[in-house]
Design a protein around this motif. Sequence first.
Motif, PDB file in Angstrom:
ATOM      1  N   UNK A 122      36.571  31.552  28.566  1.00  0.00           N
ATOM      2  CA  UNK A 122      37.091  31.532  29.942  1.00  0.00           C
ATOM      3  C   UNK A 122      37.852  32.814  30.290  1.00  0.00           C
ATOM      4  N   UNK A 123      37.667  33.848  29.495  1.00  0.00           N
ATOM      5  CA  UNK A 123      38.359  35.126  29.720  1.00  0.00           C
ATOM      6  C   UNK A 123      38.227  35.578  31.170  1.00  0.00           C
ATOM      7  N   UNK A 124      39.344  36.059  31.725  1.00  0.00           N
ATOM      8  CA  UNK A 124      39.346  36.570  33.099  1.00  0.00           C
ATOM      9  C   UNK A 124      39.920  37.978  33.142  1.00  0.00           C
ATOM     10  N   UNK A 125      39.347  38.768  34.019  1.00  0.00           N
ATOM     11  CA  UNK A 125      39.884  40.093  34.321  1.00  0.00           C
ATOM     12  C   UNK A 125      40.283  40.114  35.785  1.00  0.00           C
ATOM     13  N   UNK A 126      41.415  40.751  36.051  1.00  0.00           N
ATOM     14  CA  UNK A 126      41.866  40.860  37.438  1.00  0.00           C
ATOM     15  C   UNK A 126      42.578  42.181  37.636  1.00  0.00           C
ATOM     16  N   UNK A 127      42.312  42.783  38.781  1.00  0.00           N
ATOM     17  CA  UNK A 127      43.071  43.955  39.201  1.00  0.00           C
ATOM     18  C   UNK A 127      43.258  43.858  40.713  1.00  0.00           C
ATOM     19  N   UNK A 128      43.823  44.865  41.362  1.00  0.00           N
ATOM     20  CA  UNK A 128      44.083  44.720  42.801  1.00  0.00           C
ATOM     21  C   UNK A 128      42.846  44.515  43.660  1.00  0.00           C
ATOM     22  N   UNK A 129      41.653  44.772  43.124  1.00  0.00           N
ATOM     23  CA  UNK A 129      40.462  44.728  43.961  1.00  0.00           C
ATOM     24  C   UNK A 129      39.504  43.591  43.651  1.00  0.00           C
ATOM     25  N   UNK A 130      39.383  43.203  42.394  1.00  0.00           N
ATOM     26  CA  UNK A 130      38.418  42.168  42.045  1.00  0.00           C
ATOM     27  C   UNK A 130      38.992  41.206  41.022  1.00  0.00           C
ATOM     28  N   UNK A 131      38.316  40.069  40.907  1.00  0.00           N
ATOM     29  CA  UNK A 131      38.621  39.093  39.869  1.00  0.00           C
ATOM     30  C   UNK A 131      37.278  38.600  39.331  1.00  0.00           C
TER      31      UNK A 131
END
Length: 256
Positions: A122-131
């Motif tokens: 279920x690893x997630x990546x997030x930054x100011x523009x995408x998830x």
Amino acid sequence: MVSSFLIVVAASLLPSCFSFHTAQTRTSSISSRQQHTPLFSKDEMSNVDEYRNGVTEFLSNFMQRTPEEAGENVDPLGDIDFSAPKVVKMSLERLAATLDAELYEKEWFVTGNVNPVYFDDSFQFQDPDVKLTGIEDYARGVKKLFSQDSRAEIISCVVNTTTPNTITVTWRLSGGVNIGPGLDIKPYICYTDFTVDENSGLVVFQEDRFDIPGWDILLSALFPFLIGKLTAPPAPEVEPRVVTMPAEEKKLFGIF
């Protein structure tokens, strides 16, 4: 005018080391030697859980095709087993040392050459523009985003002493991104925070931070002659380190 506009907007989004990649990681795009025009509808861009920036969503149509993708039936990450069994839970200190050795060698923040055994499904990546969700989508995205000469030189990978269950990686980003005609990146420092699940011991979340503001990265990309004058100088070269895999992991992965 459209081409110039795209270059300006793309550069403004460079602080997000990852934002441009996600929409077309498994779709075809035109060659980097051809004109860059949108080829896919929004429905085909299924890898992103959420676009947090409308311009990023638009720019996802202008990703270059990588040299590896130019050949038929070629998977640039075909050597990675994304269904490999996960590692057994280890201490944060040992995991940090293991990730340090892996990242120092593979630089997967720009190469995409990840080792998925450390990441939860279920690893997630997030930054100011995408998830987005999934280590494979992340890996394919960075592989597509960054030019072949890009580097993610690891300075340190340590347990964060102020945020629980977190490992922080400090690294120097350099090279370029495959947007439009291509854009060079002034070297700067990134900080990646890995959140580790306290029960499984696997990485469940990643978030990146940067040591210079977005306007600095924008101006440096568009007007390199301003670097060190109006904008900050490039990040210093990274001193080589001797980084070794912990003994237990050497045995686990058959490294001698």
